[in-house]
Enzyme design. Structure first.
Site, PDB file in Angstrom:
ATOM      1  N   SER A 177      30.867 -48.579  39.702  1.00 33.84           N
ATOM      2  CA  SER A 177      30.646 -47.129  39.655  1.00 33.84           C
ATOM      3  C   SER A 177      30.651 -46.615  41.093  1.00 33.84           C
ATOM      4  O   SER A 177      30.463 -47.406  42.035  1.00 33.84           O
ATOM      5  CB  SER A 177      29.268 -46.857  39.037  1.00 33.84           C
ATOM      6  N   TYR A 201      19.556 -47.751  37.919  1.00 31.15           N
ATOM      7  CA  TYR A 201      20.962 -47.885  37.514  1.00 31.15           C
ATOM      8  C   TYR A 201      21.869 -48.168  38.714  1.00 31.15           C
ATOM      9  O   TYR A 201      22.746 -49.048  38.652  1.00 31.15           O
ATOM     10  CB  TYR A 201      21.415 -46.603  36.796  1.00 31.15           C
TER      11      TYR A 201
HETATM   12  N1  LIG Z   1      30.353 -42.514  32.167  1.00 34.38           N
HETATM   13  C1  LIG Z   1      30.313 -42.560  33.480  1.00 34.38           C
HETATM   14  O1  LIG Z   1      30.243 -41.533  34.150  1.00 34.38           O
HETATM   15  C2  LIG Z   1      30.375 -43.876  34.185  1.00 34.38           C
HETATM   16  C3  LIG Z   1      30.582 -43.862  35.562  1.00 34.38           C
HETATM   17  C4  LIG Z   1      30.653 -45.043  36.270  1.00 34.38           C
HETATM   18  C5  LIG Z   1      30.530 -46.239  35.584  1.00 34.38           C
HETATM   19  N2  LIG Z   1      30.319 -46.250  34.248  1.00 34.38           N
HETATM   20  C6  LIG Z   1      30.181 -47.557  33.591  1.00 34.38           C
HETATM   21  O2  LIG Z   1      31.091 -47.654  32.535  1.00 34.38           O
HETATM   22  C7  LIG Z   1      30.543 -48.473  31.502  1.00 34.38           C
HETATM   23  C8  LIG Z   1      30.629 -47.731  30.179  1.00 34.38           C
HETATM   24  O3  LIG Z   1      29.897 -46.528  30.278  1.00 34.38           O
HETATM   25  P1  LIG Z   1      30.122 -45.309  29.274  1.00 34.38           P
HETATM   26  O4  LIG Z   1      29.852 -44.073  30.015  1.00 34.38           O
HETATM   27  O5  LIG Z   1      31.401 -45.484  28.551  1.00 34.38           O
HETATM   28  O6  LIG Z   1      28.867 -45.528  28.315  1.00 34.38           O
HETATM   29  P2  LIG Z   1      28.698 -45.256  26.739  1.00 34.38           P
HETATM   30  O7  LIG Z   1      27.221 -45.230  26.506  1.00 34.38           O
HETATM   31  O8  LIG Z   1      29.507 -44.086  26.326  1.00 34.38           O
HETATM   32  O9  LIG Z   1      29.302 -46.576  26.127  1.00 34.38           O
HETATM   33  C9  LIG Z   1      28.720 -47.823  26.430  1.00 34.38           C
HETATM   34  C10 LIG Z   1      28.952 -48.789  25.271  1.00 34.38           C
HETATM   35  O10 LIG Z   1      28.283 -50.022  25.577  1.00 34.38           O
HETATM   36  C11 LIG Z   1      27.524 -50.414  24.437  1.00 34.38           C
HETATM   37  N3  LIG Z   1      26.364 -51.201  24.836  1.00 34.38           N
HETATM   38  C12 LIG Z   1      25.221 -50.736  25.428  1.00 34.38           C
HETATM   39  N4  LIG Z   1      24.366 -51.751  25.609  1.00 34.38           N
HETATM   40  C13 LIG Z   1      24.972 -52.877  25.137  1.00 34.38           C
HETATM   41  C14 LIG Z   1      24.572 -54.222  25.046  1.00 34.38           C
HETATM   42  N5  LIG Z   1      23.379 -54.626  25.467  1.00 34.38           N
HETATM   43  N6  LIG Z   1      25.440 -55.122  24.529  1.00 34.38           N
HETATM   44  C15 LIG Z   1      26.644 -54.711  24.071  1.00 34.38           C
HETATM   45  N7  LIG Z   1      27.075 -53.441  24.115  1.00 34.38           N
HETATM   46  C16 LIG Z   1      26.244 -52.534  24.640  1.00 34.38           C
HETATM   47  C17 LIG Z   1      27.126 -49.112  23.777  1.00 34.38           C
HETATM   48  O11 LIG Z   1      26.769 -49.305  22.416  1.00 34.38           O
HETATM   49  C18 LIG Z   1      28.364 -48.257  23.962  1.00 34.38           C
HETATM   50  O12 LIG Z   1      29.290 -48.423  22.923  1.00 34.38           O
HETATM   51  C19 LIG Z   1      29.125 -48.816  31.932  1.00 34.38           C
HETATM   52  O13 LIG Z   1      29.110 -50.101  32.520  1.00 34.38           O
HETATM   53  C20 LIG Z   1      28.813 -47.763  32.956  1.00 34.38           C
HETATM   54  O14 LIG Z   1      27.858 -48.182  33.908  1.00 34.38           O
HETATM   55  C21 LIG Z   1      30.242 -45.088  33.528  1.00 34.38           C
END
Ligand SMILES: NC(=O)c1ccc[n+]([C@@H]2O[C@H](COP(=O)([O-])OP(=O)(O)OC[C@H]3O[C@@H](n4cnc5c(N)ncnc54)[C@H](O)[C@@H]3O)[C@@H](O)[C@H]2O)c1
Length: 257
Positions: A146, A159
Site C-alpha cells: 500500500s 494498519y
Molecule cells: N482499498 C484500498 O484503498 C487499498 C489500498 C492499498 C492496499 N490495499 C490492500 O488491498 C488488499 C485488499 O483490500 P480491499 O480494499 O480490496 O479490501 P476488501 O475488504 O474490499 O476485500 C478484502 C477481502 O479479503 C477478505 N478477507 C479479510 N480477512 C480475511 C482472512 N482473514 N482470510 C481470508 N480472507 C480475508 C475479505 O472477506 C474480503 O473479501 C488488502 O491487503 C489491503 O490492505 C487496499
C-alpha cells in the site's frame, strides 16, 4: 465476458481475499487472461457466487473458504492449486483488513488482529506457495502492500505498519528465492474504491477522511479495483520476467509528492 490478452493462459493461480474489492477484480481479470483459478476468502457466500459467475464465463475455478491467518487454512488454500491443476504458478497475496485509527484509538487487540491477518497471513500463504512452486521450477508472487507500506499517514497506527510488513516480506523473499525461479513483487495501491473504502463514509470521521484523501491523490480521485488488478496481472505474467523485489505504486501520483 470481455476478452483478455491471454497473458496468463494456462497458469494456475491462487488469489486470497477474492470475494470482494481488489481481490475480486483480480480474479475477474485473471479469468479473462486465461488463468486457472483457486479463489479463497473467509466469506463463503460471495466467494462461491463469484466462482459460479466466472465458471459460467468459461473459467476453471476452485474455491477454498478459510482464514489466511490460520496455518492449516493457508496451507489448504495453496494446496488446492496443485490438487486441482497439478501445479501453482501464481499467488496473489491480497487478503487483508484495513482498521483505521491513530495510536490512541488502536488497541492491543486491533494491532494483533491486523498483524495476524495482513502480516502472518501473507507470510503463511507466501511460504506455502514457495514450497509448492519449487518442485516445478518457480512462479510469481504478488503481494498487496500500500502507499501506507512505503510512507507514513495519519490514522493508520496499526494498519500502516502491517503494510510495511508486506513491503519487507516482498523484498526479502524476492532476494531469497530469485535463484530458484520465484519472482516476488508487490503493488502499493493508493486509496481504491473497494467495499472497505466505501464503508468508511459510515464510520466516525470517515467522510472527512475520504474527502481529504481524495484531494491528496494528485489525480484528484480514488483508484478503481480494476486499475490495481491490471498492475497485478502484469507483475504475475511473463511480461515481468526480469522484475523481482519491486513495489509498484498504483496511486495516482500519491507517493511522487
Ligand atoms: N482499498 C484500498 O484503498 C487499498 C489500498 C492499498 C492496499 N490495499 C490492500 O488491498 C488488499 C485488499 O483490500 P480491499 O480494499 O480490496 O479490501 P476488501 O475488504 O474490499 O476485500 C478484502 C477481502 O479479503 C477478505 N478477507 C479479510 N480477512 C480475511 C482472512 N482473514 N482470510 C481470508 N480472507 C480475508 C475479505 O472477506 C474480503 O473479501 C488488502 O491487503 C489491503 O490492505 C487496499
Amino acid at each position: 465476458m470481455a476478452q483478455g490478452n491471454d497473458r496468463l493462459r494456462g497458469k494456475s493461480a491462487v488469489v486470497t481475499g477474492a470475494a470482494m474489492g481488489i481481490g475480486r477484480a483480480t480474479a475477474e481479470l485473471f479469468a479473462r487472461e486465461g488463468a486457472r483459478l483457486v479463489l479463497t476468502d473467509i466469506q463463503g457466500d460471495p466467494l462461491l457466487a463469484l466462482a459460479d459467475e466466472l465458471r459460467r464465463g468459461g473459467a476453471e475455478v476452485e474455491t477454498v473458504v478459510g482464514d489466511v491467518s490460520v496455518e492449516d487454512d493457508a496451507r489448504r488454500m495453496i494446496a488446492a492449486a496443485a490438487e486441482r491443476f497439478g501445479r501453482l504458478d501464481v499467488l496473489v497475496a491480497n487478503a487483508g483488513i484495513i482498521p483505521l485509527g491513530d495510536a490512541m484509538e488502536m488497541t492491543t487487540a486491533d494491532w494483533d488482529q491486523v498483524m495476524a491477518i495482513d502480516g502472518r497471513g501473507m507470510f503463511l500463504t507466501c511460504k506455502f506457495a514457495i514450497e509448492s512452486m519449487l518442485p516445478t521450477g518457480g512462479g510469481a508472487i504478488v503481494c498487496l502492500s500500500s502507499i501506507s507500506g512505503l510512507a507514513g499517514q495519519k490514522r493508520q497506527a496499526a494498519y500502516g505498519p502491517a503494510k510495511f510488513v508486506a513491503t519487507g516480506l516482498t523484498m526479502h523473499l524476492a532476494v531469497e528465492w530469485a535463484d530458484r525461479g520465484i519472482r516476488v513483487n508487490a503493488v502499493a495501491p493508493g486509496t481504491i474504491r473497494t467495499e472497505r473504502v466505501s464503508r468508511l463514509r459510515d464510520e466516525p470521521g470517515g467522510a472527512e477522511y475520504l474527502a481529504d484523501i481524495e484531494r491528496m491523490h494528485p489525480m484528484g480521485r480514488l483508484g478503481e479495483p480494476a486499475e490495481v488488478a491490471r498492475a497485478i496481472a502484469f507483475l504475475a505474467s511473463d511480461e515481468a520476467s526480469f522484475i523481482t523485489g519491486a513495489v509498484l505504486p498504483v496511486d495516482g501520483g500519491f507517493l511522487a509528492q
